[in-house]
Design a protein around this motif. Structure first.
Motif, mmCIF file in Angstrom:
data_model
loop_
_atom_site.group_PDB
_atom_site.id
_atom_site.type_symbol
_atom_site.label_atom_id
_atom_site.label_comp_id
_atom_site.label_asym_id
_atom_site.label_seq_id
_atom_site.Cartn_x
_atom_site.Cartn_y
_atom_site.Cartn_z
ATOM 1 N N GLY A 1 53.468 63.876 83.503
ATOM 2 C CA GLY A 1 54.196 63.236 84.594
ATOM 3 C C GLY A 1 55.533 63.867 84.903
ATOM 4 N N LEU B 1 56.634 64.879 88.622
ATOM 5 C CA LEU B 1 57.056 63.925 89.651
ATOM 6 C C LEU B 1 58.556 64.011 89.961
ATOM 7 C CD1 LEU B 1 56.406 61.638 91.640
ATOM 8 C CD2 LEU B 1 56.710 60.037 89.728
ATOM 9 N N PRO B 2 59.441 63.907 88.967
ATOM 10 C CA PRO B 2 60.862 64.009 89.313
ATOM 11 C C PRO B 2 61.234 65.375 89.886
ATOM 12 C CG PRO B 2 60.573 63.661 86.938
ATOM 13 C CD PRO B 2 59.230 63.567 87.571
ATOM 14 N N PRO C 1 65.302 60.789 91.920
ATOM 15 C CA PRO C 1 64.357 59.927 91.203
ATOM 16 C C PRO C 1 65.026 58.843 90.364
ATOM 17 C CG PRO C 1 64.161 62.217 90.481
ATOM 18 C CD PRO C 1 65.139 62.194 91.584
ATOM 19 N N GLU D 1 64.290 55.007 90.947
ATOM 20 C CA GLU D 1 63.698 54.240 89.849
ATOM 21 C C GLU D 1 64.451 52.936 89.611
ATOM 22 O OE1 GLU D 1 62.026 54.863 85.341
ATOM 23 O OE2 GLU D 1 63.416 56.324 86.149
ATOM 24 N N ILE E 1 57.771 53.648 90.779
ATOM 25 C CA ILE E 1 57.927 54.918 90.071
ATOM 26 C C ILE E 1 57.031 54.949 88.838
ATOM 27 C CG2 ILE E 1 59.541 56.374 88.784
ATOM 28 C CD1 ILE E 1 59.913 56.559 91.790
ATOM 29 N N ARG E 2 56.938 53.835 88.134
ATOM 30 C CA ARG E 2 56.067 53.775 86.953
ATOM 31 C C ARG E 2 54.621 54.059 87.343
ATOM 32 N NH1 ARG E 2 56.839 48.757 85.464
ATOM 33 N NH2 ARG E 2 58.801 49.303 84.494
ATOM 34 N N SER F 1 54.243 57.694 88.201
ATOM 35 C CA SER F 1 54.290 58.520 86.992
ATOM 36 C C SER F 1 52.937 58.537 86.282
ATOM 37 C CB SER F 1 55.363 58.009 86.028
ATOM 38 O OG SER F 1 56.633 58.168 86.581
ATOM 39 N N CYS G 1 50.661 60.696 88.281
ATOM 40 C CA CYS G 1 51.028 62.090 88.037
ATOM 41 C C CYS G 1 50.546 62.543 86.647
ATOM 42 C CB CYS G 1 52.544 62.243 88.164
ATOM 43 S SG CYS G 1 53.152 63.925 88.088
ATOM 44 N N SER G 2 50.672 61.667 85.665
ATOM 45 C CA SER G 2 50.301 62.010 84.292
ATOM 46 C C SER G 2 48.837 62.368 84.137
ATOM 47 C CB SER G 2 50.610 60.833 83.348
ATOM 48 O OG SER G 2 51.976 60.592 83.302
ATOM 49 N N THR H 1 47.812 69.160 87.702
ATOM 50 C CA THR H 1 49.080 69.336 87.000
ATOM 51 C C THR H 1 49.503 70.796 86.898
ATOM 52 O OG1 THR H 1 48.744 67.325 85.733
ATOM 53 C CG2 THR H 1 50.289 68.900 84.830
ATOM 54 N N ASN I 1 50.524 61.325 95.144
ATOM 55 C CA ASN I 1 51.661 60.423 95.348
ATOM 56 C C ASN I 1 52.401 60.684 96.658
ATOM 57 O OD1 ASN I 1 51.724 58.739 92.993
ATOM 58 N ND2 ASN I 1 52.381 60.517 91.810
#
Length: 125
Positions: free
Chosen positions: A53, A56-57, A67, A71, A78-79, A82, A85-86, A91, A112
């Motif tokens: 993740g 993302l930022p 970010p 957040e 955002i959670r 994330s 993204c994770s 990736t 996202n």
């Protein structure tokens, strides 16, 4: 990614998965409730290691978003982003494109993006 980096990454992923395995079912359930995800999703995210993740930022900063500030205001959003993204299948493409400054390329596949664009609109007001 070179061989040493790949080995370090793999070991990190194994360590994260082992740490979660040390918890009993009740502790895993409590942790998953605390972070707002299912136990299955928690295990999946943990299996990707500490750096999961992290794109993302970086992507948000590349789009002139802060970010950390977002957040504080939209923590649950955002959670969720994330987590998405994770576990994203792109990736490695994302890391490479961000390293090269190719945010347009990232926009073409980021799951996202719609939320990021909405956050951008909301923070520009």
């Amino acid at each position: 990614m070179n061989l040493i980096a790949a080995i370090v990454n793999l070991r990190s992923r194994w360590a994260a998965a082992r740490e979660l395995d040390l918890l009993d079912a009740g502790e895993i359930d409590a942790l998953s409730r605390d972070v707002g995800v299912s136990t299955e999703r928690l295990k999946q995210v943990a299996s990707y290691g500490d750096a999961a993740g992290g794109e993302l930022p970086r992507f948000m900063r590349a789009l002139n978003l802060a970010p950390e500030r977002i957040e504080r205001r939209y923590g649950n959003v955002i959670r969720s982003m994330s987590i998405t993204c994770s576990i994203c299948a792109k990736t490695h493409h994302c890391q490479r494109d961000l390293d090269r400054g190719q945010t347009v390329a990232v926009k073409s596949y980021c799951p996202n993006l719609d939320i990021i664009e909405a956050l951008k609109s909301a923070t520009c007001r």
